[in-house]
Motif scaffolding. Structure first.
Motif, PDB file in Angstrom:
ATOM      1  N   SER A  26      58.733 -28.348   2.185  1.00 30.40           N
ATOM      2  CA  SER A  26      59.422 -27.097   1.830  1.00 30.40           C
ATOM      3  C   SER A  26      58.821 -26.367   0.636  1.00 30.40           C
ATOM      4  O   SER A  26      59.426 -25.442   0.099  1.00 30.40           O
ATOM      5  N   ASN A  27      57.608 -26.750   0.232  1.00 25.85           N
ATOM      6  CA  ASN A  27      56.873 -25.952  -0.758  1.00 25.85           C
ATOM      7  C   ASN A  27      56.129 -24.799  -0.108  1.00 25.85           C
ATOM      8  O   ASN A  27      55.581 -23.942  -0.815  1.00 25.85           O
ATOM      9  N   SER A  28      56.078 -24.738   1.227  1.00 24.56           N
ATOM     10  CA  SER A  28      55.263 -23.711   1.886  1.00 24.56           C
ATOM     11  C   SER A  28      55.895 -22.327   1.814  1.00 24.56           C
ATOM     12  O   SER A  28      55.219 -21.352   1.455  1.00 24.56           O
ATOM     13  N   LEU A  29      57.177 -22.208   2.159  1.00 30.19           N
ATOM     14  CA  LEU A  29      57.828 -20.903   2.026  1.00 30.19           C
ATOM     15  C   LEU A  29      57.833 -20.464   0.569  1.00 30.19           C
ATOM     16  O   LEU A  29      57.636 -19.282   0.259  1.00 30.19           O
ATOM     17  N   LEU A  30      58.041 -21.417  -0.322  1.00 33.72           N
ATOM     18  CA  LEU A  30      58.012 -21.090  -1.754  1.00 33.72           C
ATOM     19  C   LEU A  30      56.654 -20.539  -2.154  1.00 33.72           C
ATOM     20  O   LEU A  30      56.565 -19.535  -2.875  1.00 33.72           O
ATOM     21  N   GLU A  31      55.577 -21.179  -1.705  1.00 33.71           N
ATOM     22  CA  GLU A  31      54.241 -20.711  -2.057  1.00 33.71           C
ATOM     23  C   GLU A  31      54.030 -19.271  -1.590  1.00 33.71           C
ATOM     24  O   GLU A  31      53.499 -18.433  -2.329  1.00 33.71           O
ATOM     25  N   GLY A  32      54.437 -18.971  -0.357  1.00 35.80           N
ATOM     26  CA  GLY A  32      54.259 -17.620   0.158  1.00 35.80           C
ATOM     27  C   GLY A  32      54.975 -16.581  -0.683  1.00 35.80           C
ATOM     28  O   GLY A  32      54.430 -15.509  -0.986  1.00 35.80           O
ATOM     29  N   ALA A  33      56.215 -16.902  -1.084  1.00 32.15           N
ATOM     30  CA  ALA A  33      56.995 -15.962  -1.880  1.00 32.15           C
ATOM     31  C   ALA A  33      56.419 -15.806  -3.287  1.00 32.15           C
ATOM     32  O   ALA A  33      56.295 -14.683  -3.802  1.00 32.15           O
ATOM     33  N   VAL A  34      56.045 -16.913  -3.910  1.00 34.17           N
ATOM     34  CA  VAL A  34      55.564 -16.862  -5.298  1.00 34.17           C
ATOM     35  C   VAL A  34      54.202 -16.192  -5.392  1.00 34.17           C
ATOM     36  O   VAL A  34      53.997 -15.261  -6.189  1.00 34.17           O
ATOM     37  N   PHE A  35      53.250 -16.628  -4.568  1.00 33.14           N
ATOM     38  CA  PHE A  35      51.898 -16.094  -4.710  1.00 33.14           C
ATOM     39  C   PHE A  35      51.728 -14.735  -4.043  1.00 33.14           C
ATOM     40  O   PHE A  35      50.831 -13.971  -4.414  1.00 33.14           O
ATOM     41  N   GLY A  36      52.593 -14.404  -3.084  1.00 37.80           N
ATOM     42  CA  GLY A  36      52.603 -13.041  -2.559  1.00 37.80           C
ATOM     43  C   GLY A  36      52.991 -12.057  -3.654  1.00 37.80           C
ATOM     44  O   GLY A  36      52.371 -10.993  -3.810  1.00 37.80           O
ATOM     45  N   ALA A  37      54.016 -12.419  -4.426  1.00 38.85           N
ATOM     46  CA  ALA A  37      54.446 -11.553  -5.532  1.00 38.85           C
ATOM     47  C   ALA A  37      53.383 -11.475  -6.618  1.00 38.85           C
ATOM     48  O   ALA A  37      53.139 -10.399  -7.199  1.00 38.85           O
ATOM     49  N   ARG A  38      52.722 -12.584  -6.908  1.00 41.68           N
ATOM     50  CA  ARG A  38      51.690 -12.570  -7.943  1.00 41.68           C
ATOM     51  C   ARG A  38      50.487 -11.727  -7.510  1.00 41.68           C
ATOM     52  O   ARG A  38      49.905 -10.994  -8.332  1.00 41.68           O
ATOM     53  N   ALA A  39      50.110 -11.817  -6.251  1.00 45.64           N
ATOM     54  CA  ALA A  39      49.003 -10.998  -5.768  1.00 45.64           C
ATOM     55  C   ALA A  39      49.335  -9.517  -5.886  1.00 45.64           C
ATOM     56  O   ALA A  39      48.502  -8.702  -6.305  1.00 45.64           O
ATOM     57  N   ALA A  40      50.560  -9.159  -5.519  1.00 45.36           N
ATOM     58  CA  ALA A  40      50.972  -7.757  -5.619  1.00 45.36           C
ATOM     59  C   ALA A  40      50.913  -7.267  -7.060  1.00 45.36           C
ATOM     60  O   ALA A  40      50.469  -6.137  -7.336  1.00 45.36           O
ATOM     61  N   ALA A  41      51.348  -8.109  -7.982  1.00 48.10           N
ATOM     62  CA  ALA A  41      51.310  -7.719  -9.396  1.00 48.10           C
ATOM     63  C   ALA A  41      49.877  -7.500  -9.859  1.00 48.10           C
ATOM     64  O   ALA A  41      49.577  -6.544 -10.599  1.00 48.10           O
ATOM     65  N   ALA A  42      48.968  -8.361  -9.429  1.00 38.40           N
ATOM     66  CA  ALA A  42      47.569  -8.215  -9.832  1.00 38.40           C
ATOM     67  C   ALA A  42      46.931  -6.987  -9.202  1.00 38.40           C
ATOM     68  O   ALA A  42      46.183  -6.240  -9.850  1.00 38.40           O
ATOM     69  N   ILE A  43      47.210  -6.760  -7.920  1.00 36.85           N
ATOM     70  CA  ILE A  43      46.635  -5.615  -7.211  1.00 36.85           C
ATOM     71  C   ILE A  43      47.067  -4.298  -7.848  1.00 36.85           C
ATOM     72  O   ILE A  43      46.289  -3.342  -7.958  1.00 36.85           O
ATOM     73  N   THR A  44      48.313  -4.234  -8.307  1.00 36.76           N
ATOM     74  CA  THR A  44      48.853  -2.993  -8.861  1.00 36.76           C
ATOM     75  C   THR A  44      48.656  -2.878 -10.364  1.00 36.76           C
ATOM     76  O   THR A  44      49.167  -1.950 -10.996  1.00 36.76           O
TER      77      THR A  44
END
Length: 523
Positions: free
Chosen positions: A378-396
């Motif tokens: 159950s770390n997989s859904l967490l990873e998607g949510a956490v690193f998806g948000a971090r990527a968005a922050a970096a991109i913007t």
């Protein structure tokens, strides 16, 4: 286009929604090979591992069972068998509460106890019950529905039934990515230019004949990234889930680890309990394989008959077992290990950057370092949510970090140049070969045979101008098989999910395997 997201699971949709939240004027497109919500996210059963210290069950501290981020970190590192990146694990676990809250804001309704706190389940290798869930065992479907509705209501352009053909690198492989070539539902090719391309295409467990994953999990993003010159890491690390049942169509279906967390036990053909059901997945999967070998290959049995309210707690699995003609409330069900999750993938930093400028990767397609050699349940859904948000922050521009990943800076890593096959193998033949020679148990002879067979694939079958999605997928699967075999050959040890019968011990210190396509094998 400012941002092109390829993939529509929790990682991709979180990235798209966060980009729009942080940069309201951004032009964002989401391309997905099937329909929105058809990927692996919707299939996730157990839930999301997260430490919610502000919402502990009543009496937890007095009973000495209170959870803490440090405990989640320790559990993740232990499961990863020495191959996790400590900084990535720290980021993942510390962000759990915020990630869950963000999902709830976007419409996810989690199951709750009578006292109002979020219900929590216990899964293998977790020291505390910290798995929050929705709809019993249909958490992924609820996540996919909530995020899908949010994206449909947003300004993002949604391109369904649109496949990734190739990443665009005008100056050649290994140079900045400026967009992607996509194939639309009518077979037409479209070139989409973008300042940032985000791969969120999921894993590649479909490279194995027996898998719990949806048919779309064919490694499209990983293959495209490597052909474009990106560095991949630890592709040999594929997790095999211990308990997959057989559906009426012969396909494997997942029986969540949460069932064992509630008290189900594994039995051999004689009715003997043969393993610790809450050990890490790689340990339980190999124990199941050994028990099956001792009884002529027959499946082992999962006995959940002692769980009160079984059908209500696990309505999704209950429906799957009954569709297979089984009543798991009255009798044990036959289960076997099956390929489940890819720990390896495109090498990224903590914000999703890859080794190519302009290319990002989030979710299962990425190798962030959080899963190491064996993903904690159950770390997989967490990873998607956490690193998806971090990527968005970096991109913007909302992140202080900058630059691209240096694929040569991983001290002690094993670097490999891999020549991708000139041709492809038929999908069924390929998957059986990979299952036999690069499955749960591996050795040099089998891996070399697989590599030789891939190298001999018929060249004229391979084309970037394939007529349909099936051709694109088999090309990706063939490339992934070559990367997996190369990594498995190089890793002359047994660690986590990677078990070499000819090298049964671990090597110290732990080393990553970095893979890059040779000039002749790149797109």
């Amino acid at each position: 286009m400012d941002v092109l997201v390829v993939g529509s699971g929790i990682a991709g949709l979180t990235t798209a929604l966060e980009v729009l939240r942080l940069a309201p004027g951004a032009r964002v497109a989401v391309a997905t090979k099937a329909a929105l919500g058809d990927g692996a996210t919707a299939w996730a059963q157990g839930g999301i591992a997260a430490v919610l210290t502000d919402d502990q069950p009543a009496g937890a501290e007095r009973a000495g069972s209170a959870d803490a981020v440090s405990l989640h970190v320790a559990d993740t590192l232990a499961a990863g068998d020495g191959l996790c990146t400590a900084d990535a694990v720290a980021v993942l676990c510390a962000a759990g509460a915020d990630a869950v809250t963000a999902l709830e804001r976007r419409g996810l309704v989690l199951d709750r106890r009578v006292d109002g706190t979020r219900a929590r389940g216990l899964e293998a290798a977790h020291s505390r019950p910290r798995i929050v869930h929705a709809g019993g065992d249909t958490t992924g479907a609820h996540v996919a529905a909530a995020l899908g509705a949010a994206v449909r209501a947003s300004r993002a352009a949604l391109l369904e039934r649109t496949s990734l053909v190739a990443l665009v690198t005008p100056a050649g492989p290994g140079t900045p990515v400026t967009g992607a070539r996509l194939r639309g539902p009518g077979g037409e090719d479209v070139l989409v230019s973008a300042r940032a391309v985000v791969l969120a295409t999921g894993g590649y467990a479909q490279v194995h004949a027996h898998t719990t994953t949806p048919a779309v999990a064919t490694g499209d993003g990983l293959a495209a990234a490597v052909r474009a010159g990106a560095v991949a890491r630890d592709v040999e690390m594929v997790q095999f889930h211990p308990t997959a049942g057989a559906g009426p169509d012969g396909r494997a279906f997942l029986v969540s680890e949460a069932v064992r967390g509630e008290g189900a036990v594994l039995l051999d053909a004689t009715g003997r309990r043969f393993t610790d059901e809450l050990a890490p997945r790689d340990v339980v999967a190999r124990a199941c394989a050994a028990a099956m070998a001792a009884q002529g290959g027959a499946p082992v049995l999962l006995d959940a008959t002692g769980i009160a309210g079984l059908s209500a707690r696990f309505p999704g699995i209950d429906a799957l077992t009954r569709a297979a003609g089984l009543d798991w409330t009255r009798e044990p069900v036959p289960v076997t290990p099956a390929a489940h999750y890819a720990m390896g993938g495109v090498l990224t930093d903590l914000d999703g950057r890859t080794t190519l400028h302009g290319l990002w990767a989030v979710g299962e397609v990425a190798s962030t370092g959080v899963h190491g050699a064996n993903r904690l349940a159950s770390n997989s859904l967490l990873e998607g949510a956490v690193f998806g948000a971090r990527a968005a922050a970096a991109i913007t521009g909302h992140s202080a970090s900058d630059g691209v990943v240096d694929g040569a800076s991983d001290g002690g890593a094993v670097p490999l140049d891999v020549e991708l096959p000139a041709g492809v193998l038929p999908r069924a033949e390929l998957r059986e070969l990979v299952w036999e020679h690069a499955g749960l148990l591996r050795d040099r002879a089998g891996l070399e045979l697989l590599t030789k067979t891939l190298a001999g694939a018929v060249p004229h079958q391979r084309t970037t101008d394939a007529a349909d999605v099936a051709d694109l997928e088999v090309r990706a699967l063939t490339d992934v098989a070559a990367l997996l075999a190369a990594g498995a050959l190089a890793r002359e040890e047994s660690r986590g999910a990677h078990a070499r019968t000819d090298h049964p011990s671990r090597c110290e210190p732990a080393r990553h395997v970095l893979l890059r396509a040779t000039a002749g094998g790149a797109a």
